[in-house]
Design a protein around this motif. Structure first.
Motif, PDB file in Angstrom:
ATOM      1  N   PHE A 229       0.830  -1.202   0.000  1.00 52.98           N
ATOM      2  CA  PHE A 229       0.000   0.000   0.000  1.00 52.98           C
ATOM      3  C   PHE A 229       0.867   1.256   0.000  1.00 52.98           C
ATOM      4  N   LEU A 230       1.900   1.275   0.831  1.00 57.07           N
ATOM      5  CA  LEU A 230       2.804   2.430   0.882  1.00 57.07           C
ATOM      6  C   LEU A 230       3.561   2.594  -0.433  1.00 57.07           C
ATOM      7  N   LEU A 231       3.862   1.482  -1.102  1.00 57.25           N
ATOM      8  CA  LEU A 231       4.496   1.561  -2.413  1.00 57.25           C
ATOM      9  C   LEU A 231       3.601   2.303  -3.400  1.00 57.25           C
ATOM     10  N   SER A 232       2.320   1.964  -3.395  1.00 60.25           N
ATOM     11  CA  SER A 232       1.392   2.639  -4.314  1.00 60.25           C
ATOM     12  C   SER A 232       1.247   4.114  -3.975  1.00 60.25           C
ATOM     13  N   ILE A 233       1.279   4.443  -2.693  1.00 58.59           N
ATOM     14  CA  ILE A 233       1.193   5.846  -2.268  1.00 58.59           C
ATOM     15  C   ILE A 233       2.454   6.606  -2.668  1.00 58.59           C
ATOM     16  N   SER A 234       3.621   5.999  -2.439  1.00 60.42           N
ATOM     17  CA  SER A 234       4.887   6.695  -2.701  1.00 60.42           C
ATOM     18  C   SER A 234       5.116   6.942  -4.187  1.00 60.42           C
ATOM     19  N   PHE A 235       4.452   6.166  -5.057  1.00 65.92           N
ATOM     20  CA  PHE A 235       4.617   6.324  -6.502  1.00 65.92           C
ATOM     21  C   PHE A 235       3.786   7.480  -7.063  1.00 65.92           C
ATOM     22  N   LEU A 236       2.825   7.957  -6.300  1.00 66.44           N
ATOM     23  CA  LEU A 236       1.870   8.949  -6.803  1.00 66.44           C
ATOM     24  C   LEU A 236       2.475  10.244  -7.361  1.00 66.44           C
ATOM     25  N   PRO A 237       3.559  10.785  -6.776  1.00 68.87           N
ATOM     26  CA  PRO A 237       4.094  12.018  -7.355  1.00 68.87           C
ATOM     27  C   PRO A 237       4.466  11.894  -8.829  1.00 68.87           C
ATOM     28  N   TYR A 238       4.873  10.697  -9.274  1.00 65.09           N
ATOM     29  CA  TYR A 238       5.280  10.533 -10.670  1.00 65.09           C
ATOM     30  C   TYR A 238       4.105  10.667 -11.645  1.00 65.09           C
ATOM     31  N   PRO A 239       3.012   9.873 -11.510  1.00 71.17           N
ATOM     32  CA  PRO A 239       1.888  10.074 -12.431  1.00 71.17           C
ATOM     33  C   PRO A 239       1.215  11.431 -12.251  1.00 71.17           C
ATOM     34  N   THR A 240       1.320  11.997 -11.046  1.00 73.50           N
ATOM     35  CA  THR A 240       0.753  13.337 -10.842  1.00 73.50           C
ATOM     36  C   THR A 240       1.472  14.354 -11.723  1.00 73.50           C
ATOM     37  N   GLU A 241       2.797  14.271 -11.765  1.00 72.79           N
ATOM     38  CA  GLU A 241       3.556  15.197 -12.609  1.00 72.79           C
ATOM     39  C   GLU A 241       3.334  14.898 -14.089  1.00 72.79           C
ATOM     40  N   LEU A 242       3.257  13.619 -14.451  1.00 73.77           N
ATOM     41  CA  LEU A 242       2.973  13.268 -15.847  1.00 73.77           C
ATOM     42  C   LEU A 242       1.649  13.870 -16.293  1.00 73.77           C
ATOM     43  N   MET A 243       0.646  13.739 -15.420  1.00 73.14           N
ATOM     44  CA  MET A 243      -0.672  14.283 -15.748  1.00 73.14           C
ATOM     45  C   MET A 243      -0.610  15.797 -15.863  1.00 73.14           C
ATOM     46  N   GLY A 244       0.123  16.425 -14.959  1.00 74.88           N
ATOM     47  CA  GLY A 244       0.211  17.878 -14.967  1.00 74.88           C
ATOM     48  C   GLY A 244       0.961  18.424 -16.168  1.00 74.88           C
ATOM     49  N   VAL A 245       1.981  17.700 -16.626  1.00 79.42           N
ATOM     50  CA  VAL A 245       2.807  18.179 -17.737  1.00 79.42           C
ATOM     51  C   VAL A 245       2.169  17.880 -19.090  1.00 79.42           C
ATOM     52  N   TYR A 246       1.638  16.664 -19.242  1.00 76.84           N
ATOM     53  CA  TYR A 246       1.136  16.252 -20.556  1.00 76.84           C
ATOM     54  C   TYR A 246      -0.382  16.391 -20.681  1.00 76.84           C
ATOM     55  N   GLY A 247      -1.113  16.090 -19.629  1.00 72.13           N
ATOM     56  CA  GLY A 247      -2.558  16.254 -19.659  1.00 72.13           C
ATOM     57  C   GLY A 247      -3.259  15.473 -20.756  1.00 72.13           C
ATOM     58  N   THR A 248      -2.783  14.261 -21.039  1.00 69.26           N
ATOM     59  CA  THR A 248      -3.368  13.440 -22.097  1.00 69.26           C
ATOM     60  C   THR A 248      -4.214  12.318 -21.502  1.00 69.26           C
ATOM     61  N   GLN A 249      -4.957  11.641 -22.357  1.00 68.82           N
ATOM     62  CA  GLN A 249      -5.763  10.508 -21.905  1.00 68.82           C
ATOM     63  C   GLN A 249      -4.869   9.417 -21.317  1.00 68.82           C
ATOM     64  N   PHE A 250      -3.730   9.163 -21.963  1.00 67.30           N
ATOM     65  CA  PHE A 250      -2.815   8.136 -21.471  1.00 67.30           C
ATOM     66  C   PHE A 250      -2.284   8.504 -20.091  1.00 67.30           C
ATOM     67  N   ALA A 251      -1.932   9.780 -19.901  1.00 63.61           N
ATOM     68  CA  ALA A 251      -1.421  10.225 -18.601  1.00 63.61           C
ATOM     69  C   ALA A 251      -2.490  10.061 -17.520  1.00 63.61           C
ATOM     70  N   TRP A 252      -3.739  10.403 -17.867  1.00 67.87           N
ATOM     71  CA  TRP A 252      -4.824  10.241 -16.895  1.00 67.87           C
ATOM     72  C   TRP A 252      -5.017   8.767 -16.554  1.00 67.87           C
ATOM     73  N   THR A 253      -4.909   7.887 -17.549  1.00 67.89           N
ATOM     74  CA  THR A 253      -5.073   6.457 -17.311  1.00 67.89           C
ATOM     75  C   THR A 253      -4.044   5.959 -16.299  1.00 67.89           C
ATOM     76  N   LEU A 254      -2.784   6.348 -16.470  1.00 69.71           N
ATOM     77  CA  LEU A 254      -1.749   5.968 -15.507  1.00 69.71           C
ATOM     78  C   LEU A 254      -2.040   6.537 -14.129  1.00 69.71           C
ATOM     79  N   TYR A 255      -2.474   7.775 -14.121  1.00 66.79           N
ATOM     80  CA  TYR A 255      -2.799   8.479 -12.880  1.00 66.79           C
ATOM     81  C   TYR A 255      -3.934   7.764 -12.148  1.00 66.79           C
ATOM     82  N   ALA A 256      -5.000   7.429 -12.875  1.00 66.37           N
ATOM     83  CA  ALA A 256      -6.155   6.769 -12.274  1.00 66.37           C
ATOM     84  C   ALA A 256      -5.823   5.355 -11.827  1.00 66.37           C
ATOM     85  N   ILE A 257      -5.027   4.635 -12.615  1.00 70.56           N
ATOM     86  CA  ILE A 257      -4.633   3.276 -12.244  1.00 70.56           C
ATOM     87  C   ILE A 257      -3.876   3.291 -10.919  1.00 70.56           C
ATOM     88  N   ASN A 258      -3.029   4.291 -10.725  1.00 66.08           N
ATOM     89  CA  ASN A 258      -2.292   4.402  -9.466  1.00 66.08           C
ATOM     90  C   ASN A 258      -3.259   4.546  -8.296  1.00 66.08           C
TER      91      ASN A 258
END
Length: 206
Positions: free
Chosen positions: A91-120
């Motif tokens: 569980f902590l692993l999944s929490i600690s990974f969140l900053p990465y997809p958050t930045e991907l979503m913020g920088v690219y803002g694409t459907q693929f980025a959101w998918t990674l973000y939501a999967i996390n």
């Protein structure tokens, strides 16, 4: 069967978890950089960070909510074993990974980025629920938690990951709308609370 690495408390698990949550909440804001532009270009440069700001705020709120959930659940988890330790670490692993997809979503803002973000976030919710479900099934919860209450709490834990899973499908149709799908979590949680209170007030579960 003898459970190794077990104990009658969860203090160290909670201490480690609190530390990870604190680090993740701090790392989320480090994705922002002051734009290297002239004063006249600053408003436009800040406007370009709108998606990054939205993803940051959403992540901060959800991570904060999971810290509260983790804190509340561990008020009723009184012991642990090796499996519970590993589930909490996942569980902590999944929490600690969140900053990465958050930045991907913020920088690219694409459907693929959101998918990674939501999967996390789906993984975060499923693993938090797995921690609780295992603790309840293994008999590590306090006596005040009945089997019925434990099952209802498990169901509640699946609300958030289900909503984020739904948002992946919504993003395939309309990415902007997907940003608002997590708002549905709040009313669903309130409905769950009302149902839980009503069921728990019924005598003998009838």
């Amino acid at each position: 069967m003898v459970r190794t690495l077990g104990g009658a408390d969860t203090d160290r698990m909670e201490a480690l978890s609190d530390g990870v949550f604190a680090i993740v909440l701090t790392l989320l804001v480090l994705q922002f950089e002051v734009p290297d532009v002239s004063a006249s270009e600053l408003p436009a440069a800040l406007a370009a960070q709108e998606t990054l700001l939205i993803s940051y705020l959403l992540s901060f709120v959800v991570v904060g909510l999971y810290w509260i959930i983790h804190h509340n659940l561990f008020r009723y988890i009184a012991a642990h074993d090796r499996i519970l330790l590993w589930l909490n670490l996942l569980f902590l692993l999944s929490i600690s990974f969140l900053p990465y997809p958050t930045e991907l979503m913020g920088v690219y803002g694409t459907q693929f980025a959101w998918t990674l973000y939501a999967i996390n976030f789906v993984l975060v919710g499923v693993l938090m629920t797995a921690v609780w479900a295992y603790a309840a099934r293994a008999g590590y919860t306090t006596d005040e938690i009945s089997a019925r209450a434990a099952s209802l709490i498990t169901i509640r834990g699946l609300i958030s990951p289900s909503v984020f899973a739904l948002s992946i499908g919504v993003a395939a149709v309309n990415l902007t709308l997907a940003f608002f799908v997590p708002v549905v979590i709040a009313p669903l949680q309130m409905l769950w609370v009302r149902y839980y209170q009503r069921v728990e007030d019924l005598p003998n579960g009838n």
